[in-house]
Design a protein around this motif. Structure first.
Motif, short mmCIF file in Angstrom:
data_model
loop_
_atom_site.label_atom_id
_atom_site.label_comp_id
_atom_site.label_asym_id
_atom_site.label_seq_id
_atom_site.Cartn_x
_atom_site.Cartn_y
_atom_site.Cartn_z
N SER A 303 0.83 -1.20 0.00
CA SER A 303 0.00 0.00 0.00
C SER A 303 0.87 1.25 0.00
O SER A 303 1.78 1.39 0.84
CB SER A 303 -0.92 0.01 1.22
OG SER A 303 -1.77 1.12 1.21
N ASN A 304 0.59 2.17 -0.93
CA ASN A 304 1.34 3.43 -1.00
C ASN A 304 0.37 4.59 -1.15
O ASN A 304 -0.63 4.49 -1.87
CB ASN A 304 2.30 3.43 -2.19
CG ASN A 304 3.14 4.69 -2.23
OD1 ASN A 304 3.71 5.10 -1.23
ND2 ASN A 304 3.21 5.30 -3.41
N SER A 305 0.66 5.72 -0.46
CA SER A 305 -0.22 6.89 -0.49
C SER A 305 0.58 8.16 -0.70
O SER A 305 1.69 8.31 -0.17
CB SER A 305 -1.00 7.03 0.83
OG SER A 305 -1.87 5.94 1.02
N MET A 306 0.01 9.07 -1.48
CA MET A 306 0.53 10.44 -1.61
C MET A 306 -0.56 11.39 -1.16
O MET A 306 -1.73 11.26 -1.55
CB MET A 306 0.91 10.74 -3.06
CG MET A 306 1.09 12.23 -3.38
SD MET A 306 2.61 12.97 -2.73
CE MET A 306 3.72 12.65 -4.13
N THR A 307 -0.18 12.38 -0.33
CA THR A 307 -1.11 13.39 0.15
C THR A 307 -0.58 14.77 -0.20
O THR A 307 0.62 15.05 -0.03
CB THR A 307 -1.31 13.29 1.67
OG1 THR A 307 -1.91 12.03 1.98
CG2 THR A 307 -2.22 14.41 2.18
N ALA A 308 -1.47 15.64 -0.68
CA ALA A 308 -1.16 17.04 -0.95
C ALA A 308 -1.99 17.91 -0.03
O ALA A 308 -3.21 17.77 0.04
CB ALA A 308 -1.44 17.39 -2.41
N VAL A 309 -1.34 18.81 0.69
CA VAL A 309 -2.02 19.71 1.63
C VAL A 309 -1.90 21.14 1.11
O VAL A 309 -0.79 21.64 0.90
CB VAL A 309 -1.43 19.61 3.04
CG1 VAL A 309 -2.13 20.58 3.98
CG2 VAL A 309 -1.53 18.18 3.56
N VAL A 310 -3.05 21.79 0.91
CA VAL A 310 -3.08 23.18 0.44
C VAL A 310 -3.00 24.10 1.65
O VAL A 310 -3.85 24.04 2.54
CB VAL A 310 -4.36 23.45 -0.38
CG1 VAL A 310 -4.45 24.92 -0.76
CG2 VAL A 310 -4.39 22.56 -1.62
N ASN A 311 -1.99 24.95 1.66
CA ASN A 311 -1.77 25.84 2.80
C ASN A 311 -2.15 27.28 2.46
O ASN A 311 -2.43 27.62 1.30
CB ASN A 311 -0.30 25.77 3.23
CG ASN A 311 0.09 24.38 3.71
OD1 ASN A 311 -0.52 23.84 4.64
ND2 ASN A 311 1.10 23.79 3.09
N ALA A 312 -2.17 28.14 3.48
CA ALA A 312 -2.49 29.56 3.31
C ALA A 312 -1.57 30.17 2.25
O ALA A 312 -0.43 29.72 2.09
CB ALA A 312 -2.33 30.28 4.65
N PRO A 313 -2.07 31.14 1.49
CA PRO A 313 -3.27 31.95 1.72
C PRO A 313 -4.54 31.41 1.08
O PRO A 313 -5.54 32.11 1.04
CB PRO A 313 -2.88 33.27 1.08
CG PRO A 313 -2.02 32.87 -0.08
CD PRO A 313 -1.24 31.70 0.41
N VAL A 314 -4.51 30.19 0.54
CA VAL A 314 -5.70 29.63 -0.08
C VAL A 314 -6.12 28.37 0.65
O VAL A 314 -5.41 27.87 1.53
CB VAL A 314 -5.46 29.31 -1.58
CG1 VAL A 314 -5.22 30.58 -2.37
CG2 VAL A 314 -4.29 28.36 -1.75
N SER A 315 -7.28 27.84 0.30
CA SER A 315 -7.77 26.59 0.89
C SER A 315 -8.34 25.71 -0.21
O SER A 315 -8.61 26.17 -1.32
CB SER A 315 -8.84 26.89 1.95
OG SER A 315 -9.92 27.62 1.37
N ASP A 316 -8.52 24.43 0.11
CA ASP A 316 -9.00 23.47 -0.87
C ASP A 316 -10.48 23.19 -0.62
O ASP A 316 -10.85 22.72 0.47
CB ASP A 316 -8.20 22.17 -0.79
CG ASP A 316 -8.36 21.32 -2.02
OD1 ASP A 316 -9.52 21.15 -2.48
OD2 ASP A 316 -7.36 20.82 -2.55
N PRO A 317 -11.35 23.44 -1.61
CA PRO A 317 -12.79 23.23 -1.40
C PRO A 317 -13.18 21.75 -1.41
O PRO A 317 -14.26 21.41 -0.95
CB PRO A 317 -13.42 23.97 -2.58
CG PRO A 317 -12.38 23.90 -3.66
CD PRO A 317 -11.06 23.99 -2.96
#
Length: 357
Positions: A303-317
């Motif tokens: 099992s392999n996972s990639m995560t992307a986190v959107v940081n300030a000044p914007v957000s992910d809807p």
């Protein structure tokens, strides 16, 4: 060229009305309420005082402001020749004319503001500008102000900012040329300003992650390749996107490459786990290609996972698509032998080949 005489005075900034929340006043001067400034005389008919002003954003220039003052502060209104807005040229010479306000009326002892091109307030002043663009705002005198008596333009008292203040001066015989105001002895910045309506910028960046592998099932001891795509559907850019892919322990000697399109900037690194920060403009994407060897003897689901986190000044809807996980089972042959499925294990007797005689 006339001598530029100045008279010092304490000023109160008085301006009717209020700017909208998205409006930004751009200026070179440092004048504040009850601050010290100097009235500058010495202008003749047709001469201009011009400020070079830089927009902080994409938007529209919607107003210009000029502080106008006499020593008494109580003289009547004066009609100027014009206020001209120019595109940036090469200092002190402005570029093309962007817009002109004809016959502006100036009130004494006030930071006068104009938002329309006409006296009837029917034609709004709108000059599109981009972030970092310089616009020149120049006031032209309809008549020469009398030194020590009449109102005129005002400067601050803490120095002339280089390359930001100019005069369209009569050098004699009707020979008008743009000059640096410092060369004419002006020791401060013109209190000539502009107001830019900064366009509302989107704050949502829909970043998603997708992952595929070079095979539908892994083979222990063999190379396995992952392809991971991180994309930003916008509408806002995501300039500070955290990426994390901690490969399984049995995925050995991992190396990876990253390719960006649409202006996307990859995180640093090329070996081991993918951990870092990336910049993703709207409509851009990053493509990672990772190669590693599945450790010999591996039999469990990989099992392999990639995560992307959107940081300030914007957000992910839509944060639900910010993680991609891929589960791979061992190949069929590996699974059979991993379960001990061979002749000896289940008591099969060897078969002797029969030879025809």
């Amino acid at each position: 060229m006339a001598t530029r005489a100045a008279g010092g005075i304490g000023l109160i900034l008085a301006l009717a009305g209020h700017a909208a929340a998205s409006e930004v006043t751009i200026k070179n001067d440092s004048l504040t309420d009850f601050g010290n400034a100097a009235i500058v005389w010495g202008f003749v008919e047709g001469e201009m005082a011009g400020s070079w002003l830089t927009s902080p954003c994409d938007g529209d220039l919607v107003a210009v402001q000029i502080f106008w003052r006499s020593p008494a502060g109580t003289t009547g209104d004066v009609i100027g020749d014009s206020i001209t807005l120019y595109r940036e040229g090469t200092f002190p010479n402005p570029g093309a004319v962007a817009q002109t306000i004809g016959g502006p009326v100036l009130q004494d002892n006030a930071l006068n503001e104009w938002r329309y091109l006409d006296d009837q307030n029917t034609l709004p002043l709108v000059v599109p500008v981009t972030s970092g663009e310089t616009i020149v705002v120049a006031f032209a005198f309809g008549e020469a102000p009398q030194p020590g008596v009449d109102p005129s333009v005002v400067r601050d008292t803490d120095g002339n900012t280089s390359g930001r203040n100019a005069i369209y001066a009569n050098l004699g015989g009707g020979n008008f040329q743009w000059i640096d105001s410092a060369a004419a002895g002006v020791a401060g910045d013109w209190v000539i300003r502009a107001v830019v309506d900064c366009q509302a910028m989107p704050t949502d960046a829909d970043v998603s992650v997708a992952m595929t592998a070079s095979a539908e099932a892994y083979v222990a001891g063999d190379v396995l390749q992952y392809t991971i795509v991180v994309a930003n559907a916008g509408p806002a850019p995501s300039p500070n996107t955290s990426l994390v892919d901690v490969f399984p322990a049995v995925y050995e000697n991992a190396t990876w490459t990253c390719t960006g399109t649409g202006g996307a900037i990859c995180p640093s690194g090329s070996t081991g786990n993918i951990i870092g920060s990336a910049s993703l403009p709207s409509g851009s994407q990053l493509t990672f290609v990772a190669d590693g060897v599945v450790a010999a003897g591996t039999a469990a689901t990989l099992s392999n996972s990639m995560t992307a986190v959107v940081n300030a000044p914007v957000s992910d809807p839509t944060p639900a698509n910010n993680t991609a996980t891929l589960d791979l089972a061992p190949s069929i042959d590996d699974a059979i032998f991993a379960d001990g499925f061979d002749g000896a294990a289940i008591g099969l007797k060897p078969v002797r080949a029969r030879v025809a005689r």
